[in-house]
Design an enzyme around this catalytic site. Sequence first.
Site, mmCIF file in Angstrom:
data_model
loop_
_atom_site.group_PDB
_atom_site.id
_atom_site.type_symbol
_atom_site.label_atom_id
_atom_site.label_comp_id
_atom_site.label_asym_id
_atom_site.label_seq_id
_atom_site.Cartn_x
_atom_site.Cartn_y
_atom_site.Cartn_z
ATOM 1 N N ASP A 107 -29.163 -1.540 -19.259
ATOM 2 C CA ASP A 107 -29.868 -2.783 -18.969
ATOM 3 C C ASP A 107 -31.282 -2.400 -18.543
ATOM 4 O O ASP A 107 -31.553 -1.252 -18.181
ATOM 5 C CB ASP A 107 -29.149 -3.595 -17.888
ATOM 6 N N TRP A 108 -32.182 -3.333 -18.585
ATOM 7 C CA TRP A 108 -33.616 -3.038 -18.447
ATOM 8 C C TRP A 108 -33.951 -2.525 -17.031
ATOM 9 O O TRP A 108 -34.015 -3.283 -16.078
ATOM 10 C CB TRP A 108 -34.420 -4.280 -18.809
#
Length: 812
Positions: free
Chosen positions: A300-301
Amino acid sequence: MAHLLALGLLAATASAQNFGGSSRDEDAFSYVQPENTTILGPYGHSPAVYPSPHTSGSGGWEDALSLAQDFVAQLTLDEKADMVTGQPGPCVGNIVAIPRLNFSGLCLQDGPLSIRVADYASVFSAGVTAAATWDRDILYQRGYAMGQEFKAKGAHIALGPVAGPLGRSAYSGRNWEGFAADPYLTGVAMEETIQGYQDAGVQACAKHFIGNEQETQRNPTYDSNGTLTDVIQEAISANIDDRTMHELYLWPFANAVRAKAASFMCSYQRLNGSYACENSKALNGLLKEELGFQGYVMSDWGGTHSGMASIEGGLDMNMPGGLGAYGMHPEAGSFFGGNVTIGVNNGTLDEARLDDMIIRIMTPYFWLEQDVDYPTVDPSSADMNTFSPRSTWLREFNLTGPRSRDVRGDHAAIIRRQAAEATVLLKNNNALPLRAPKTIAVFGNDAGENTMGPLNSDTFEFGTLASGGGSGTGRFTYLVSPLAAINARAQADNTSLVQYWLNNTQIATNDVADLLAVQTIPEVCLVFLKTWAAEGEDREHLKLDYNGTEVVNSVAATCNNTVVVTHSSGINSLPFASHPNVTAILAAHYPGQESGNSIVDVLYGDVNPSGHLPYTIALNGSDYNAPPTTAVSTNGTYDWQSWFDEKLEIDYRYFDAHDIDVQYEFGFGLSYTTFNLSSISSTQLVRHISAQPRQLEVQPGGNPALWTGLYNVTVEVTNTGDVEGAAVPQLYVTFPDSTPAGTPPKQLRGFDKVVLQPGESRNVSFELMRRDLSYWDIISQQWVIPSGEFVIRVGFSSRDLRETVRISPVRA
Ligand SMILES: *[C@@H]1O[C@H](CO)[C@@H](O)[C@H](O)[C@H]1NC(C)=O
Ligand SMILES: *[C@@H]1O[C@H](CO)[C@@H](O)[C@H](O)[C@H]1NC(C)=O
Ligand SMILES: *[C@@H]1O[C@H](CO)[C@@H](O)[C@H](O)[C@H]1NC(C)=O
Ligand SMILES: *[C@@H]1O[C@H](CO)[C@@H](O)[C@H](O)[C@H]1NC(C)=O
Ligand SMILES: *[C@@H]1O[C@H](CO)[C@@H](O)[C@H](O)[C@H]1NC(C)=O
Ligand SMILES: *[C@@H]1O[C@H](CO)[C@@H](O)[C@H](O)[C@H]1NC(C)=O
Ligand SMILES: *[C@@H]1O[C@H](CO)[C@@H](O)[C@H](O)[C@H]1NC(C)=O
Ligand SMILES: *[C@@H]1O[C@H](CO)[C@@H](O)[C@H](O)[C@H]1NC(C)=O
Ligand SMILES: *[C@@H]1O[C@H](CO)[C@@H](O)[C@H](O)[C@H]1NC(C)=O
Ligand SMILES: *[C@@H]1O[C@H](CO)[C@@H](O)[C@H](O)[C@H]1NC(C)=O
Ligand SMILES: *[C@@H]1O[C@H](CO)[C@@H](O)[C@H](O)[C@H]1NC(C)=O
Ligand SMILES: *[C@@H]1O[C@H](CO)[C@@H](O)[C@H](O)[C@H]1NC(C)=O
């Protein structure tokens, strides 16, 4: 994926304390102080599973695998580092091109209901809405249509669908992005959506893996600059036992692997003590070994918190690539990137593991033939990308091809139909369908036009809500409001009077009789109310926003035919449900761009509602268990701990286990017709059933023996009313007494949707697979069928079970 700079939400990273005070009431979740703040440091409490298994391409990817191997063989070490590390660029995630090899790079785009960073794209219904259809065809078609739009805009990877959060807590801010608070329904929805996306040529990304059941403290609290990597407090740790992991949270992800999802996204939070994106038990053990996942895992970012440790733990791609909160500082280095090169050169990182990462990335690319004439990234996406605007780009991107492509096709009609079919009719005292009423009054701030631009937001008081917020939102090219659609329909019907009041405060604080100021009460009062939820924040209460309950009570005090429609992220407490003047209630969730048309189709009976709740509506908000952990007031680095000690008891499993009355149970939904069930029977499909599965070679989805059909249960469904309608027969399994303690009283293990003419009967059959009849045995580390008698019941909701059959696959 992270919520956006443009939405000004970054400051919410340490928002735990924001829950104090403000709007607490009996519906608000309770304060939870972690019991033991000293245990579960960063490592050592989740079993170590090394090395990271290499892909074999099994399950049909063998040819693509050899193309990927050839590709990797031509790469330099620096190019290899590029292949596993994101860069700022035109898309929310970018892998740079290698022109020498005719590889034009990878474009990764949000999100689960629309290609978000794009113009002239459609906004589809949210996951929770699609799940409420209980319709495999709709789930597939929605995925296929969305996949077409991603591809036409040049995105190789669509960042969806979502099976985490699953819906452990009613309050979690992202439940609406996913499907149902049930692993079986969510698993089917994952499979259909992924197949839809990938049949359209775009790679799916099953997310967020795993345990992402709350937003509060999903990320670490960084130093006051909020930019670099100095952590004050680590992210919350979702502490989940092995059985619960398998039977609830991993279950739908197994379906995703079986559907050959190209990629997985590991989640932000810690899992049993270590970050999900470096948790070797989850990534190497559960996902790649046990489930036989052949694709790649991206972070995930900003969810990557180490370099070599994450790579060894099973992470294959670091997104968006840089350091710090949300990975937004590539100029300051990367946990991957240059460190990958250094790691290989200094002998820490085995180059074979690096090659495996890239082979995993490129195999689905070749399998989906993304190397052949794939559309270029629409240049307009680059201009709209506030996550990595052009000024942040460090590498070269050639943007070619037509700008601002309109990729919507004929999807408006699909979206309209799907959202109508997803509408859940909760109450109907003969109020609906409307029969060309002569006078209509419309109430509520959710009825009218969206007043603050093309993105839905919690900050606009006036305007209809058709999506939630964060990376899972969509940018509306248009949004049909309920009021506009009602006006159009009323004109066609020669309705003589349509009046409306859209200011909730005005409605709630005035006598509606005074507002109406006419002699006669309208034939029908339609009340439209909304409930916001967004990534990055959990809900504070379960009530309808903007004093929605007071609005309903005010209208219903005067209008004896009050119809309530909610546009909501999911669970709402509905204290007015038994009000005699509230004659109908419809939960329309987030319907997407055709919202008004979809609800008018249902209100007027052009579409007979067939949606069913993908969660439970309790009598009181305070009846729900498993609230998010919040307001941790100590400062220890590892103090954020969330104990999933309700184990298997989420949603209806909890209400059933404790015999708690609810307002509307899981699976509930009315129709304008009525249905009956009869003639249940069960056929055993294999001669001998052993307690343990045969140990077959793992394929995508795990041991294929788990997916073998063992029983076929058939029932007859009849439309006993006088209009056409779609029934949703649901099959629930009660396990034998020999099953270990903690087994829920009943669990969904089959459903279908069947359209029937008045008087028509049809047989519906449900195939029960080995996994459906097994529990996860933590000792043998196997799915085991317990001995004794199973009770199989079929009905129209989890508490409306009408037909029963008993089976004993394994004798005691
Ligand atoms: C808290 O954790 C510590 C360290 O593992 C342990 O010694 C202690 O017994 C735990 N306390 C409780 C109440 O579980
Ligand atoms: C905050 O940022 C400033 C300027 O970038 C830097 O000098 C300082 O060291 C940073 N503070 C911390 C605690 O990292
Ligand atoms: C390597 O990772 C460290 C953090 O562990 C970071 O500070 C450094 O900048 C990275 N180096 C490169 C070349 O990206
Ligand atoms: C090798 O490089 C990696 C990546 O920068 C680093 O994490 C590791 O500590 C280095 N190992 C040695 C022995 O220098
Ligand atoms: C290079 O890529 C283009 C566009 O995808 C494709 O049409 C072409 O056949 C490729 N050429 C070679 C030599 O692989
Ligand atoms: C961009 O286009 C130029 C000119 O055609 C070419 O030399 C260069 O390699 C391209 N760069 C990328 C990243 O595709
Ligand atoms: C809504 O109604 C309240 C109460 O009548 C009023 O104070 C407020 O100004 C109204 N809001 C708007 C935008 O008109
Ligand atoms: C609810 O109504 C009260 C006044 O009755 C008002 O103060 C409050 O702002 C309203 N809340 C919302 C969310 O509209
Ligand atoms: C229902 O509506 C009627 C007006 O039609 C009103 O007289 C009555 O009080 C309402 N009932 C309640 C419980 O508010
Ligand atoms: C509402 O009240 C009116 C007038 O008393 C009556 O004619 C009508 O039947 C009532 N409607 C309902 C749904 O009870
Ligand atoms: C936590 O840190 C804050 C800021 O440094 C401090 O004011 C507070 O007293 C600390 N709380 C505890 C329980 O140590
Ligand atoms: C289950 O039974 C139905 C009705 O007899 C039949 O049509 C269907 O093929 C059966 N399915 C399996 C897997 O045997």
